[in-house]
Design a protein around this motif. Sequence first.
Motif, PDB file in Angstrom:
ATOM      1  N   GLU A  13       0.819  -1.207   0.000  1.00  0.00           N
ATOM      2  CA  GLU A  13       0.000   0.000   0.000  1.00  0.00           C
ATOM      3  C   GLU A  13       0.857   1.263   0.000  1.00  0.00           C
ATOM      4  O   GLU A  13       0.514   2.250  -0.655  1.00  0.00           O
ATOM      5  CB  GLU A  13      -0.952  -0.009   1.195  1.00  0.00           C
ATOM      6  CG  GLU A  13      -2.030  -1.061   1.092  1.00  0.00           C
ATOM      7  CD  GLU A  13      -2.948  -1.097   2.308  1.00  0.00           C
ATOM      8  OE1 GLU A  13      -2.958  -0.119   3.079  1.00  0.00           O
ATOM      9  OE2 GLU A  13      -3.638  -2.113   2.480  1.00  0.00           O
ATOM     10  N   VAL A  14       1.969   1.236   0.705  1.00  0.00           N
ATOM     11  CA  VAL A  14       2.885   2.380   0.721  1.00  0.00           C
ATOM     12  C   VAL A  14       3.433   2.610  -0.681  1.00  0.00           C
ATOM     13  O   VAL A  14       3.460   3.743  -1.188  1.00  0.00           O
ATOM     14  CB  VAL A  14       4.033   2.159   1.741  1.00  0.00           C
ATOM     15  CG1 VAL A  14       5.122   3.203   1.577  1.00  0.00           C
ATOM     16  CG2 VAL A  14       3.487   2.150   3.159  1.00  0.00           C
ATOM     17  N   LYS A  15       3.855   1.529  -1.333  1.00  0.00           N
ATOM     18  CA  LYS A  15       4.399   1.644  -2.691  1.00  0.00           C
ATOM     19  C   LYS A  15       3.348   2.200  -3.647  1.00  0.00           C
ATOM     20  O   LYS A  15       3.631   3.116  -4.429  1.00  0.00           O
ATOM     21  CB  LYS A  15       4.899   0.299  -3.194  1.00  0.00           C
ATOM     22  CG  LYS A  15       5.497   0.373  -4.586  1.00  0.00           C
ATOM     23  CD  LYS A  15       5.917  -0.995  -5.102  1.00  0.00           C
ATOM     24  CE  LYS A  15       6.421  -0.874  -6.544  1.00  0.00           C
ATOM     25  NZ  LYS A  15       6.572  -2.168  -7.175  1.00  0.00           N
ATOM     26  N   ALA A  16       2.145   1.666  -3.588  1.00  0.00           N
ATOM     27  CA  ALA A  16       1.081   2.116  -4.493  1.00  0.00           C
ATOM     28  C   ALA A  16       0.761   3.595  -4.282  1.00  0.00           C
ATOM     29  O   ALA A  16       0.607   4.356  -5.242  1.00  0.00           O
ATOM     30  CB  ALA A  16      -0.169   1.261  -4.298  1.00  0.00           C
ATOM     31  N   GLU A  19       3.681   5.645  -5.598  1.00  0.00           N
ATOM     32  CA  GLU A  19       3.674   5.652  -7.063  1.00  0.00           C
ATOM     33  C   GLU A  19       2.622   6.617  -7.600  1.00  0.00           C
ATOM     34  O   GLU A  19       2.866   7.338  -8.582  1.00  0.00           O
ATOM     35  CB  GLU A  19       3.413   4.247  -7.611  1.00  0.00           C
ATOM     36  CG  GLU A  19       4.615   3.340  -7.535  1.00  0.00           C
ATOM     37  CD  GLU A  19       4.329   1.927  -8.002  1.00  0.00           C
ATOM     38  OE1 GLU A  19       5.229   1.326  -8.617  1.00  0.00           O
ATOM     39  OE2 GLU A  19       3.218   1.407  -7.746  1.00  0.00           O
ATOM     40  N   ALA A  20       1.457   6.646  -6.963  1.00  0.00           N
ATOM     41  CA  ALA A  20       0.390   7.551  -7.395  1.00  0.00           C
ATOM     42  C   ALA A  20       0.816   9.009  -7.235  1.00  0.00           C
ATOM     43  O   ALA A  20       0.569   9.840  -8.118  1.00  0.00           O
ATOM     44  CB  ALA A  20      -0.887   7.267  -6.605  1.00  0.00           C
ATOM     45  N   ILE A  21       1.476   9.322  -6.123  1.00  0.00           N
ATOM     46  CA  ILE A  21       1.937  10.692  -5.895  1.00  0.00           C
ATOM     47  C   ILE A  21       3.028  11.053  -6.904  1.00  0.00           C
ATOM     48  O   ILE A  21       3.005  12.133  -7.516  1.00  0.00           O
ATOM     49  CB  ILE A  21       2.437  10.875  -4.448  1.00  0.00           C
ATOM     50  CG1 ILE A  21       1.269  10.752  -3.478  1.00  0.00           C
ATOM     51  CG2 ILE A  21       3.151  12.208  -4.279  1.00  0.00           C
ATOM     52  CD1 ILE A  21       1.668  10.654  -2.023  1.00  0.00           C
ATOM     53  N   ALA A  22       3.992  10.145  -7.099  1.00  0.00           N
ATOM     54  CA  ALA A  22       5.064  10.402  -8.070  1.00  0.00           C
ATOM     55  C   ALA A  22       4.474  10.611  -9.461  1.00  0.00           C
ATOM     56  O   ALA A  22       4.873  11.536 -10.184  1.00  0.00           O
ATOM     57  CB  ALA A  22       6.066   9.250  -8.070  1.00  0.00           C
ATOM     58  N   SER A  30      11.131   5.450  -9.375  1.00  0.00           N
ATOM     59  CA  SER A  30      12.591   5.433  -9.429  1.00  0.00           C
ATOM     60  C   SER A  30      13.159   6.851  -9.422  1.00  0.00           C
ATOM     61  O   SER A  30      14.129   7.149  -8.707  1.00  0.00           O
ATOM     62  CB  SER A  30      13.056   4.682 -10.681  1.00  0.00           C
ATOM     63  OG  SER A  30      14.465   4.654 -10.742  1.00  0.00           O
ATOM     64  N   THR A  31      12.544   7.739 -10.187  1.00  0.00           N
ATOM     65  CA  THR A  31      12.984   9.142 -10.215  1.00  0.00           C
ATOM     66  C   THR A  31      12.778   9.790  -8.859  1.00  0.00           C
ATOM     67  O   THR A  31      13.650  10.525  -8.373  1.00  0.00           O
ATOM     68  CB  THR A  31      12.232   9.919 -11.307  1.00  0.00           C
ATOM     69  OG1 THR A  31      12.509   9.300 -12.574  1.00  0.00           O
ATOM     70  CG2 THR A  31      12.652  11.376 -11.347  1.00  0.00           C
ATOM     71  N   ALA A  32      11.639   9.503  -8.221  1.00  0.00           N
ATOM     72  CA  ALA A  32      11.362  10.076  -6.903  1.00  0.00           C
ATOM     73  C   ALA A  32      12.404   9.615  -5.880  1.00  0.00           C
ATOM     74  O   ALA A  32      12.897  10.414  -5.078  1.00  0.00           O
ATOM     75  CB  ALA A  32       9.957   9.688  -6.449  1.00  0.00           C
ATOM     76  N   VAL A  33      12.776   8.341  -5.917  1.00  0.00           N
ATOM     77  CA  VAL A  33      13.781   7.822  -4.983  1.00  0.00           C
ATOM     78  C   VAL A  33      15.134   8.462  -5.272  1.00  0.00           C
ATOM     79  O   VAL A  33      15.876   8.825  -4.347  1.00  0.00           O
ATOM     80  CB  VAL A  33      13.853   6.279  -5.049  1.00  0.00           C
ATOM     81  CG1 VAL A  33      15.051   5.751  -4.275  1.00  0.00           C
ATOM     82  CG2 VAL A  33      12.564   5.666  -4.522  1.00  0.00           C
TER      83      VAL A  33
END
Length: 90
Positions: A13-16, A19-22, A30-33
């Motif tokens: 859920e954290v990843k999803a 990803e939605a915010i990014a 990947s760019t956000a990280v």
Amino acid sequence: MDATNLNVRVDKEVKAHAEAIASALGMNLSTAVNIFLRRMIACEGMPFEVRLTPNAQSRQAMDDALNHRNLIGPFSDTASLMEALHDDDA
């Protein structure tokens, strides 16, 4: 750019959500990280404040210290300090 992989385990859920915010910001995760890691390098630490919220006992001790209550010391030597630390009444 010489790239390498970074494997990180996160809750689905954290990843999803991340990803939605990014995606809403026009980038992939990947760019956000990479942005996060570059900011970490630039700051030489976390790019945001990281702290624990003090518990009630810690808040009381901080309030006492700020208001000069329930303080002991100063001590003239280590033995006096150790005696005070082991004194149940202090």
